[in-house]
Design an enzyme around this catalytic site. Structure first.
Site, PDB file in Angstrom:
ATOM      1  N   ALA A 104       0.835  -1.197   0.000  1.00  0.00           N
ATOM      2  CA  ALA A 104       0.000   0.000   0.000  1.00  0.00           C
ATOM      3  C   ALA A 104       0.868   1.244   0.000  1.00  0.00           C
ATOM      4  O   ALA A 104       2.061   1.179   0.296  1.00  0.00           O
ATOM      5  CB  ALA A 104      -0.915  -0.010   1.222  1.00  0.00           C
ATOM      6  N   CYS A 105       0.244   2.365  -0.318  1.00  0.00           N
ATOM      7  CA  CYS A 105       0.899   3.674  -0.334  1.00  0.00           C
ATOM      8  C   CYS A 105       1.613   3.899   0.999  1.00  0.00           C
ATOM      9  O   CYS A 105       1.017   3.633   2.033  1.00  0.00           O
ATOM     10  CB  CYS A 105      -0.164   4.745  -0.549  1.00  0.00           C
ATOM     11  SG  CYS A 105       0.438   6.410  -0.487  1.00  0.00           S
ATOM     12  N   PRO A 106       2.823   4.362   1.093  1.00  0.00           N
ATOM     13  CA  PRO A 106       3.675   4.863   0.017  1.00  0.00           C
ATOM     14  C   PRO A 106       4.677   3.833  -0.507  1.00  0.00           C
ATOM     15  O   PRO A 106       5.611   4.181  -1.204  1.00  0.00           O
ATOM     16  CB  PRO A 106       4.455   5.973   0.729  1.00  0.00           C
ATOM     17  CG  PRO A 106       4.700   5.405   2.096  1.00  0.00           C
ATOM     18  CD  PRO A 106       3.499   4.537   2.401  1.00  0.00           C
TER      19      PRO A 106
END
Lengths: 159, 75
Positions: B13-15
């Site tokens: 997932a981000c980042p």
């Protein structure tokens, strides 16, 4: 490469979700090859607090503060939907499901990416936080240290 | 296309997709191609923007069943 851009974040809040946002932006900016500084002041300082019970010499007021403030990001409340402590438990469950990194891991990643973690010494005094209670590999400073980094920052945020 | 290295960023997932991409591209030489495989829906704009800003070239990109493939030529 040309002159590196700078990202500066003032982390004032001590809520798990806000700290998470700050550290995600910081880590993203570091991947963009920015020089990144996170200036921790007031409640944001608790992000840098070690998760162990330390007993440095403190005044009565300072002891009260120490008791009431979370030791490290993982012990922080949420800014919304706290639900007497159920909120953070739920959000961490959801984060795990979606593979989002816990904030403590984001802090480690920030160090790995050479993000400068600055602690504001003036507010440390106000809240009675001592250097030995905070992580070892951080820097200390005041408003001038922040301005020095911030005056030519491409991105400046207050969270 | 001659792919020098593949980064499996599926499930991240981000980042993380961008952070890992940056780390991995540091390990290859200029002109070589890095393949990034990601499932994060945001990575489509994230990786594209990052590639542009950091001066590399996005040679190709495709999407298959929710999986994104990026081919980045290092500057």
């Amino acid at each position: 490469m040309s002159e590196r851009k700078k990202t500066n974040i003032i982390l004032f809040s001590g809520d798990y979700d806000k700290v998470m946002a700050a550290y995600i932006i910081a880590n993203g900016a570091a991947a963009y090859d920015h020089d990144v500084t996170i200036f921790h002041t007031f409640w944001g300082l608790n992000t840098l607090r070690k998760d162990e019970k330390l007993q440095p010499k403190k005044s009565f007021m300072e002891k009260m503060f120490a008791k009431m403030m979370p030791r490290g990001a993982e012990n922080m409340p949420l800014s919304k939907m706290q639900f007497l402590g159920m909120g953070p438990k739920m959000i961490k469950k959801v984060m795990k499901k979606h593979n989002a990194m816990p904030v403590s891991d984001l802090v480690d990643l920030a160090k790995e990416q050479d993000i400068k973690l600055l602690a504001c010494t003036m507010t440390m005094d106000l809240l009675g936080l001592k250097k030995e209670e905070l992580m070892d590999d951080i820097e200390y400073g005041g408003v001038a240290a922040y301005i020095a980094d911030g005056e030519d920052g491409a991105i400046n945020l207050f969270i | 296309m001659n792919i020098e290295k593949t980064l499996d960023a599926k499930g991240l997932a981000c980042p993380m997709p961008v952070v890992r991409t940056k780390k991995t591209i540091d390990e290859i030489e200029s002109g070589q191609i890095l393949e990034v495989v990601a499932t994060d829906a945001g990575s489509k704009s994230d990786i594209t923007a990052w590639t542009k800003s950091s001066g590399h070239e996005l040679v190709d990109m495709k999407e298959e069943d929710g999986v994104f493939y990026f081919y980045i030529k290092k500057a």
